[in-house]
Enzyme design. Structure first.
Site, PDB file in Angstrom:
ATOM      1  N   ASP A   1      -6.459  -6.774   0.464  1.00  0.00           N
ATOM      2  CA  ASP A   1      -6.619  -8.402   0.046  1.00  0.00           C
ATOM      3  C   ASP A   1      -7.450  -8.614  -1.169  1.00  0.00           C
ATOM      4  O   ASP A   1      -6.862  -9.759  -2.044  1.00  0.00           O
ATOM      5  CB  ASP A   1      -7.342  -8.832   1.199  1.00  0.00           C
ATOM      6  CG  ASP A   1      -6.561  -8.773   2.648  1.00  0.00           C
ATOM      7  OD1 ASP A   1      -5.380  -8.520   2.346  1.00  0.00           O
ATOM      8  OD2 ASP A   1      -7.298  -8.720   3.514  1.00  0.00           O
TER       9      ASP A   1
ATOM     10  N   GLU B   1       3.428   1.538   2.925  1.00  0.00           N
ATOM     11  CA  GLU B   1       4.446   0.216   2.894  1.00  0.00           C
ATOM     12  C   GLU B   1       5.345   0.915   1.606  1.00  0.00           C
ATOM     13  O   GLU B   1       6.652   0.623   1.897  1.00  0.00           O
ATOM     14  CB  GLU B   1       3.895  -0.855   2.595  1.00  0.00           C
ATOM     15  CG  GLU B   1       2.918  -1.249   3.805  1.00  0.00           C
ATOM     16  CD  GLU B   1       2.201  -2.650   3.485  1.00  0.00           C
ATOM     17  OE1 GLU B   1       1.385  -3.253   4.179  1.00  0.00           O
ATOM     18  OE2 GLU B   1       1.925  -2.661   2.230  1.00  0.00           O
TER      19      GLU B   1
ATOM     20  N   ASN C   1       0.892  -1.234   0.133  1.00  0.00           N
ATOM     21  CA  ASN C   1      -0.039   0.185  -0.109  1.00  0.00           C
ATOM     22  C   ASN C   1       0.837   1.208  -0.095  1.00  0.00           C
ATOM     23  O   ASN C   1       2.043   1.026   0.156  1.00  0.00           O
ATOM     24  CB  ASN C   1      -0.957  -0.091   1.052  1.00  0.00           C
ATOM     25  CG  ASN C   1      -0.487  -0.001   2.553  1.00  0.00           C
ATOM     26  OD1 ASN C   1       0.735   0.587   2.715  1.00  0.00           O
ATOM     27  ND2 ASN C   1      -0.915  -0.798   3.674  1.00  0.00           N
TER      28      ASN C   1
END
Length: 496
Positions: free
Chosen positions: A277, A205, A202
């Protein structure tokens, strides 16, 4: 593009996927506010509901199942109540629990979210974070090595709960058969030696990987990612990096090729919990099915868009995804049906077919088409070519040429595929398509329809839907001629 994406939805069905990583219980506690606490300035809720859903790697597996793939979840869970609750949530999502490894020394990870009126007030996390034990790691590694010999795709889901220690990653490095590897990790550099096909950080990150500060503006965040494209690819070791930006879509980077930007759906998101996810599951499936990066990114963004408007940790709804991928209908100008559409066993949806000239589209047409779509999940419309219309309606028809008739039909939200045919009857199309339902107006009878016996022989059924009284292209043309004649009898009053 939409035709390719609809085909992709069929292509990912049946792919064998190993998901390895941190399985989590997402628990939702819902309450009604009744006032403020006397002990501290916090709200008091009356608890009215509690339910568990698959989280983390289990949610990736649940999304794979909803998209028609065959997931195997390899994860370590505790021999505790939360572990049993995770198994129950997995079973409810259709995910096999047989490949889980139980470790009595560990506590299954649970994330409790407290909500009221669709707002999250706080999250409480519990469960083991330390690296998994030696015995559990050996068992997980053995199962992973075995599954690598028979799967199409591996997805590593690393949420920082101790699964990915050296014995677990070793089979991925040493296997003689390494299928496509997708990684969703808070620390993508840990997987760099494995050279994954795709990593999906994301935004937070990604900037942590770069050592850059987080920016607030969507435009600035996108520019920041694009400016550091080469560094992201180098530090992740991946062929492709897909950075998700929550409500702002995603940016997909690949060395030597233009970046791809996808956009989230326009409606405000209910929540983005679990949407990453879903994106991971969908982009990995698409790439494993042979999609190019741009198509895979659009497919994944559409899949994630189906869950952000739902409460809790939701799974992708394939029917809603099909509607999103269709957007406006796909035009097949050559008349050739793609393989995914003629593969009755593999297309994974109920196909409705109807046909006509559709010369001057009117409300009666739109009403019939929208009701036809309601009988299935994919509406295919066969359109008579110009020559065919002339044979059926006379030398003055069609009023609207074929290309424009197909374009107008494709713009209707209920129409998924538009295909021309040159014969007087669409029997050849029906033979190739083998629709589940064949629709015509009730100005016909089943006995009048030469196509009816063919449809029924192929296993479909015929539906005759009521038509709108007085609505037809012929009457509209007649009214236009009458109006033109009336105008010729009215004197020109210019200058009076």
């Amino acid at each position: 593009m939409s035709g390719d994406l609809l085909g992709l939805l069929a292509a990912v069905r049946g792919l064998r996927v190993v998901v390895v990583g941190d399985a989590i219980v997402d628990r939702y506690l819902t309450g009604v506010p009744v006032g403020m606490c006397r002990e501290a300035p916090v709200p008091v809720l009356d608890l009215i509901g509690e339910h568990d859903q698959c989280g983390g790697a289990a949610n990736v597996a649940a999304n794979l199942r909803s998209l028609g793939a065959e997931p195997r979840l390899l994860a370590v869970v505790g021999s505790d109540a939360a572990g049993h609750q995770l198994c129950a949530a997995m079973a409810a999502a259709g995910v096999d629990t047989a490949h889980l490894v139980t470790d009595e020394s560990r506590a299954t990870v649970v994330k409790r979210r407290v909500l009221t009126q669709q707002q999250m007030l706080l999250r409480l996390d519990e469960g083991s974070k330390e690296p998994i034990g030696t015995a559990a790691a050996a068992e997980l590694a053995a199962r992973l090595a075995d599954q690598l010999l028979r799967c199409d795709l591996v997805i590593a889901c690393d949420y920082g709960y101790g699964t990915f220690i050296e014995p677990v990653t070793t089979p991925l490095a040493r296997s003689t058969r390494r299928p496509l590897l997708a990684v969703d990790s808070r620390t993508p550099t840990a997987f760099r030696p494995l050279r994954p096909a795709v990593v999906k950080p994301n935004y937070a990150e990604a900037v942590a990987l770069l050592g850059e500060p987080q920016l607030a503006s969507p435009g600035e965040r996108v520019r920041q990612i694009l400016d550091h494209e080469a560094l992201l690819l180098e530090r992740s070791g991946a062929e492709l990096v897909a950075v998700t930006l929550d409500r702002d879509g995603a940016v997909v980077l690949q060395a030597g090729r233009p970046s791809v930007r996808t956009y989230a759906a326009g409606r405000e998101a209910e929540t983005t919990v679990g949407a990453g996810d879903t994106f991971t599951a969908a982009i990995a499936l698409a790439l494993a099915a042979g999609a190019d990066p741009a198509s895979a990114a659009e497919f994944a963004s559409a899949a994630a868009g189906t869950v952000v408007h739902k409460p809790g940790t939701a799974n992708c709804d394939p029917a809603e995804l099909r509607r999103r991928l269709a957007g406006t209908g796909t035009i097949l100008p050559s008349g050739e049906l793609p393989a995914w559409l003629t593969d009755v066993a593999g297309r994974g949806c109920r196909v409705v077919f109807t046909n006509g000239c559709f010369d001057i589209l009117h409300g009666g047409h739109v009403s019939l088409l929208s009701r036809a779509k309601a009988l299935g999940e994919l509406l295919v419309v066969g359109v008579n070519t110009d020559g065919s219309v002339r044979r059926l309606k006379g030398p003055s028809r069609p009023v609207i040429p074929l290309a424009e008739r197909m374009r107008v039909l494709a713009a209707l939200g209920c129409v998924d595929v538009v295909v021309p045919f040159g014969a007087d009857s669409p029997t050849e199309l029906i033979e190739r398509l083998r629709p589940d339902v064949y629709v015509k107006g009730d100005d016909y009878t089943v006995a009048d329809l030469p196509e009816a016996p063919l449809v029924e022989r192929l296993g479909g059924r015929v539906e005759l839907l009521s038509t709108v009284d007085g609505r037809s292209t012929t009457t509209i043309i007649r009214d236009i001629h009458a109006l033109s004649a009336d105008r010729r009898t009215v004197p020109d009053r210019k200058g009076v």
